[in-house]
Scaffold this active site. Structure first.
Site, PDB file in Angstrom:
ATOM      1  N   ASN A   6      17.140 -15.121 -20.230  1.00  0.00           N
ATOM      2  CA  ASN A   6      17.244 -16.555 -20.492  1.00  0.00           C
ATOM      3  C   ASN A   6      17.445 -17.272 -19.164  1.00  0.00           C
ATOM      4  OD1 ASN A   6      17.774 -19.128 -21.393  1.00  0.00           O
ATOM      5  ND2 ASN A   6      19.892 -18.675 -21.982  1.00  0.00           N
ATOM      6  N   TRP A   7      16.414 -17.962 -18.722  1.00  0.00           N
ATOM      7  CA  TRP A   7      16.492 -18.619 -17.409  1.00  0.00           C
ATOM      8  C   TRP A   7      17.210 -19.956 -17.450  1.00  0.00           C
ATOM      9  CZ3 TRP A   7      10.926 -17.740 -14.956  1.00  0.00           C
ATOM     10  CH2 TRP A   7      10.818 -16.394 -14.588  1.00  0.00           C
ATOM     11  N   LYS A   8      17.597 -20.413 -18.635  1.00  0.00           N
ATOM     12  CA  LYS A   8      18.284 -21.708 -18.759  1.00  0.00           C
ATOM     13  C   LYS A   8      17.461 -22.785 -18.025  1.00  0.00           C
ATOM     14  CE  LYS A   8      22.562 -19.097 -18.762  1.00  0.00           C
ATOM     15  NZ  LYS A   8      23.858 -19.214 -19.373  1.00  0.00           N
ATOM     16  N   HIS A  84      21.423 -21.248 -29.004  1.00  0.00           N
ATOM     17  CA  HIS A  84      22.220 -20.807 -27.849  1.00  0.00           C
ATOM     18  C   HIS A  84      23.511 -21.633 -27.799  1.00  0.00           C
ATOM     19  CE1 HIS A  84      23.469 -20.023 -23.729  1.00  0.00           C
ATOM     20  NE2 HIS A  84      22.709 -18.943 -23.788  1.00  0.00           N
ATOM     21  N   GLU A  86      25.047 -22.976 -25.457  1.00  0.00           N
ATOM     22  CA  GLU A  86      24.985 -24.185 -24.622  1.00  0.00           C
ATOM     23  C   GLU A  86      24.366 -25.336 -25.411  1.00  0.00           C
ATOM     24  OE1 GLU A  86      23.055 -22.383 -21.261  1.00  0.00           O
ATOM     25  OE2 GLU A  86      24.871 -21.251 -20.848  1.00  0.00           O
ATOM     26  N   GLU A 150      26.618 -13.386 -28.647  1.00  0.00           N
ATOM     27  CA  GLU A 150      27.016 -13.905 -27.337  1.00  0.00           C
ATOM     28  C   GLU A 150      28.378 -14.582 -27.450  1.00  0.00           C
ATOM     29  OE1 GLU A 150      23.461 -14.468 -24.584  1.00  0.00           O
ATOM     30  OE2 GLU A 150      23.690 -16.327 -25.685  1.00  0.00           O
ATOM     31  N   GLY A 156      28.268 -16.602 -18.632  1.00  0.00           N
ATOM     32  CA  GLY A 156      28.346 -17.214 -17.304  1.00  0.00           C
ATOM     33  C   GLY A 156      29.715 -17.156 -16.672  1.00  0.00           C
ATOM     34  N   SER A 186      27.414 -12.265 -19.449  1.00  0.00           N
ATOM     35  CA  SER A 186      27.759 -11.680 -18.143  1.00  0.00           C
ATOM     36  C   SER A 186      27.251 -10.255 -17.960  1.00  0.00           C
ATOM     37  CB  SER A 186      29.277 -11.749 -17.906  1.00  0.00           C
ATOM     38  OG  SER A 186      29.685 -13.099 -17.833  1.00  0.00           O
ATOM     39  N   GLY A 207      21.480 -13.897 -18.891  1.00  0.00           N
ATOM     40  CA  GLY A 207      21.321 -15.207 -18.261  1.00  0.00           C
ATOM     41  C   GLY A 207      21.184 -15.071 -16.754  1.00  0.00           C
ATOM     42  N   GLY A 208      22.281 -15.283 -16.046  1.00  0.00           N
ATOM     43  CA  GLY A 208      22.274 -15.325 -14.580  1.00  0.00           C
ATOM     44  C   GLY A 208      21.540 -14.167 -13.917  1.00  0.00           C
TER      45      GLY A 208
HETATM   46  C1  PEP Z   1      22.932 -16.469 -21.661  1.00  0.00           C
HETATM   47  O1  PEP Z   1      22.564 -17.479 -21.077  1.00  0.00           O
HETATM   48  O2  PEP Z   1      22.540 -16.236 -22.812  1.00  0.00           O
HETATM   49  C2  PEP Z   1      23.859 -15.549 -20.987  1.00  0.00           C
HETATM   50  C3  PEP Z   1      24.268 -14.473 -21.622  1.00  0.00           C
HETATM   51  O3  PEP Z   1      24.213 -15.877 -19.700  1.00  0.00           O
HETATM   52  P1  PEP Z   1      24.964 -14.927 -18.619  1.00  0.00           P
HETATM   53  O4  PEP Z   1      24.257 -13.587 -18.650  1.00  0.00           O
HETATM   54  O5  PEP Z   1      24.782 -15.636 -17.316  1.00  0.00           O
HETATM   55  O6  PEP Z   1      26.389 -14.802 -19.050  1.00  0.00           O
END
Ligand code: PEP
Length: 228
Positions: A6-8, A84, A86, A150, A156, A186, A207-208
């Protein structure tokens, strides 16, 4: 195992082209990239399986700022993330709108990764199972539906859930709806293996660490190793 990145709100079209030119999905694992809407075309051209980060529940209409399933399908996009945290936190997404987005996308032929997960306060007050039951209850089983567990406090933050917490949540979700369940929160190359080893973990939503070719490849390779 399925690993979705997930590149957000990161990566322009040219940055997406550069990523795809360098990235080669390892054998033995299904890989999905979820770029922003403006980079979907470049990601599809890059040869990876591509999901959007959201999708609306109507095919067209007066819904400024939204994108529909037929629009994604015409671009060669294979699916979409819905719900998601966010979007739930910052954009008013509710269980009801998540359900509408998921049902319409699945009916249109897209795959769906539907995100669920408790906040830190909810975990601390012992209502994690109730929250997951409520969020999962609105999702109908479908062979193109995947759920991503999640925990909001792990997204994050660098604070990955323990493998016991992950297994417990995944087992609960699977008892409610029998679909693959990804873990998200994470995930990094150096912390995913114990989570991937749990019985009810079918992959990860990253994500990151999906933004760099090296770290995303390393996570995909860890997933391929664990089930080989
Ligand atoms: C996400 O955006 O779904 C996520 C899990 O982010 P991160 O891996 O950065 O915690």
């Amino acid at each position: 195992m399925l690993i979705a990145g997930n590149w957000k709100m990161y990566k322009t079209p040219s940055e997406t082209e550069a990523f795809c030119a360098q990235f080669e999905p390892p054998a033995g694992v299904d890989v999905v990239i979820c770029p922003p809407f403006t980079s979907l075309r470049e990601a599809v051209a890059g040869g990876v399986t591509v999901y959007a980060q959201n999708v609306h529940w109507e095919d067209e209409g007066a819904f400024t700022g939204e994108v529909s399933a037929p629009m994604l399908l015409e671009l060669g996009v294979s699916g979409a993330i819905v719900g998601h945290s966010e979007r739930r936190q910052h954009f008013g997404e509710t269980d009801e709108t998540v359900a509408k987005r998921a049902a319409h996308a699945l009916g249109a032929g897209l795959g769906v990764i539907a995100c669920v997960g408790e906040s830190e306060e909810e975990r601390e007050s012992g209502v994690t199972a109730d929250v997951l039951r409520r969020q999962v209850a609105v999702l109908e089983p479908h062979d193109r539906l995947v759920i991503a567990y999640e925990p909001v406090w792990a997204i994050g933050t660098g604070k990955i859930a323990t493998h016991d917490q992950v297994q417990e949540a995944h087992a609960l979700i699977k008892s409610l709806v029998d679909v693959p369940v990804l873990y998200g929160g994470s995930c990094k190359p150096d912390n995913v293996e114990p989570v991937f080893a749990e019985r009810d973990v079918d992959g990860a939503l990253v994500g990151g660490a999906s933004l760099q070719v090296e770290s995303f490849t390393a996570i995909c390779e860890a997933a391929a190793r664990i089930r080989s």
